[in-house]
Design an enzyme around this catalytic site. Structure first.
Site, PDB file in Angstrom:
ATOM      1  CG  ASN A 195      64.554   5.774 -44.046  1.00 25.45           C
ATOM      2  OD1 ASN A 195      65.517   5.308 -43.477  1.00 25.45           O
ATOM      3  ND2 ASN A 195      64.664   6.637 -45.042  1.00 25.45           N
ATOM      4  CE  LYS A 219      48.126  -7.176 -45.149  1.00 19.40           C
ATOM      5  NZ  LYS A 219      47.069  -6.243 -45.515  1.00 19.40           N
ATOM      6  CG  HIS A 220      52.870  -7.078 -47.323  1.00 16.71           C
ATOM      7  ND1 HIS A 220      52.936  -8.144 -48.182  1.00 16.71           N
ATOM      8  CD2 HIS A 220      51.627  -6.551 -47.466  1.00 16.71           C
ATOM      9  CE1 HIS A 220      51.786  -8.255 -48.830  1.00 16.71           C
ATOM     10  NE2 HIS A 220      50.974  -7.304 -48.407  1.00 16.71           N
ATOM     11  CG  HIS A 265      67.340  -2.565 -44.363  1.00 17.26           C
ATOM     12  ND1 HIS A 265      66.580  -1.868 -45.263  1.00 17.26           N
ATOM     13  CD2 HIS A 265      67.978  -1.640 -43.602  1.00 17.26           C
ATOM     14  CE1 HIS A 265      66.759  -0.574 -45.076  1.00 17.26           C
ATOM     15  NE2 HIS A 265      67.592  -0.405 -44.081  1.00 17.26           N
TER      16      HIS A 265
END
Length: 396
Positions: free
Chosen positions: A234, A71-72, A396
């Site tokens: 994180n 998800k995402h 990231h």
């Protein structure tokens, strides 16, 4: 879907107003995947590719079918094949019969946080078989990526979402280029691809405190390290018996990640309390409605009950009371112990104190914090095995 093997036109970009979006191979060759049904958006494709990397690595490292519920661009849950307990069986209507390895891996992955998995993109390390297809047909999901599909499975999946369910076949032999490129605000960033291979040997020399990790803790640590590697930083993961039971992602404060994941792990445990586990809803009730109602039975406070809450309790044949704080504490006191894996070092001992309160008995972290001695001392106070890998696995 027939088309240019080196160019895939997407439904839209990250948002629908970004109308023109295309996917092309970075190395000039053919794309490593093909679309068998549906049309992917940018987010669908990001979830699929992120999830595929996770399950491929987990399966290679642990020698079992692996699954992730994405998800995402972060996993809501990840697991390898194993026992599906009665609560997960009841949640996903698996009955009492044995299910295949891929189906058990996905049921265990989705069971980590079934509320967040609503509308997920499913990643599987092994071909989708009939058991897995039957499970996918019952849950609310946007698509699946896998190396192959057994005969008859595509027909089952093509009927889902009136033909809009996304089915992606990925080339399991494909290896990406050794350089990564990213454009942001007109700036192109190029970096080496991460060459690290994570396996049980990654933890071989890492024990920093307490007794050495058990064989199960090493296995769980490997799954946790691979999971946080593909989770927005994180990030931390609580892992038990080859499955995540709580993932904290994308928090600016690491202790907030530890707390968030711990709360999810507690909800996983509380779903196994006799009161919510004994709930019996109408057979016609959709799976996700059942999940949401069980969460309300766990989380709801009597002062906040609505008429719908009271009706749900009557439907489920439950007493007109919620789990009160004392009952929750008593149940969690016998909590399932687990391993906490962090994508980088723990900067302060508060991370350990929070983790201990949520049943953590082994912590795996990068090490190198200026207050590392305080972290180690906290682990010793709580009788937690501490493993330092020397790794940072930011995503990231």
């Amino acid at each position: 879907m027939v088309g240019d093997p080196a160019r895939l036109r997407l439904k839209y970009g990250v948002n629908p107003q970004q109308r023109d979006a295309v996917a092309q191979p970075a190395d000039g060759g053919p794309l490593p995947l093909s679309v068998l049904s549906g049309t992917p958006s940018v987010v669908n494709l990001l979830d699929a590719l992120q999830g595929w990397q996770l399950v491929r690595e987990a399966s290679r490292a642990l020698g079992l079918p692996a699954a992730a519920s994405m998800k995402h661009v972060s996993p809501a849950g990840a697991a390898v094949a194993g026992e599906v307990d009665p609560v997960a069986r009841a949640t996903f209507r698996l009955g009492d019969t044995e299910v295949s390895g891929p189906a058990s891996a996905y049921a265990r992955a989705r069971d980590c946080d079934p509320r967040s998995s609503y509308g997920d993109l499913v990643a599987l390390s092994h071909p989708v078989d009939r058991d897995t297809a039957a499970l996918l047909a019952r849950v609310v999901s946007d698509g699946v990526i896998a190396p192959d599909f057994e005969p008859g499975v595509l027909e089952v999946l093509a009927r889902k979402k009136r033909g809009a369910f996304l089915v992606l076949r990925v080339d399991p032999a494909y290896e990406p280029p050794d350089r990564q490129v990213r454009d942001l605000f007109g700036v192109r960033i190029t970096q080496d691809a991460d060459p690290l291979v994570i396996d049980p040997g990654t933890l071989a020399e890492g024990t920093a405190g307490g007794t050495p990790p058990t064989r199960q803790q090493v296995r769980d640590a490997v799954l946790g390290l691979i999971t946080v590697r593909y989770t927005q930083s994180n990030s931390v993961a609580y892992v038990h018996d080859g499955r995540t039971i709580g993932i904290g992602a994308g928090q600016q404060s690491r202790v907030d990640c530890v707390r968030l994941a711990g709360e999810k792990a507690d909800r996983w445990r509380l779903r196994r309390h006799p009161l919510p586990a004994g709930a019996r809803f109408p057979g016609s009730m959709p799976i996700q409605d059942r999940v949401n109602r069980v969460m309300r039975l766990i989380e709801g406070e009597p002062g906040s009950w609505t008429d719908a809450d009271r009706a749900d309790r009557q439907i489920a044949g439950l007493p007109a009371k919620s789990l009160d704080p004392a009952e929750k504490s008593a149940w969690l006191a016998g909590h399932t112990p687990c391993t906490l894996v962090s994508d980088a070092y723990l900067p302060f001992r508060d991370n350990v104190d929070v983790a201990a309160a949520h049943g953590v008995r082994c912590i795996v972290e990068g090490g190198g914090s200026a207050r590392g001695e305080e972290v180690a001392a906290a682990c010793e106070e709580h009788s937690i095995t501490l493993v330092r890998t020397g790794l940072r696995l930011f995503c990231h």
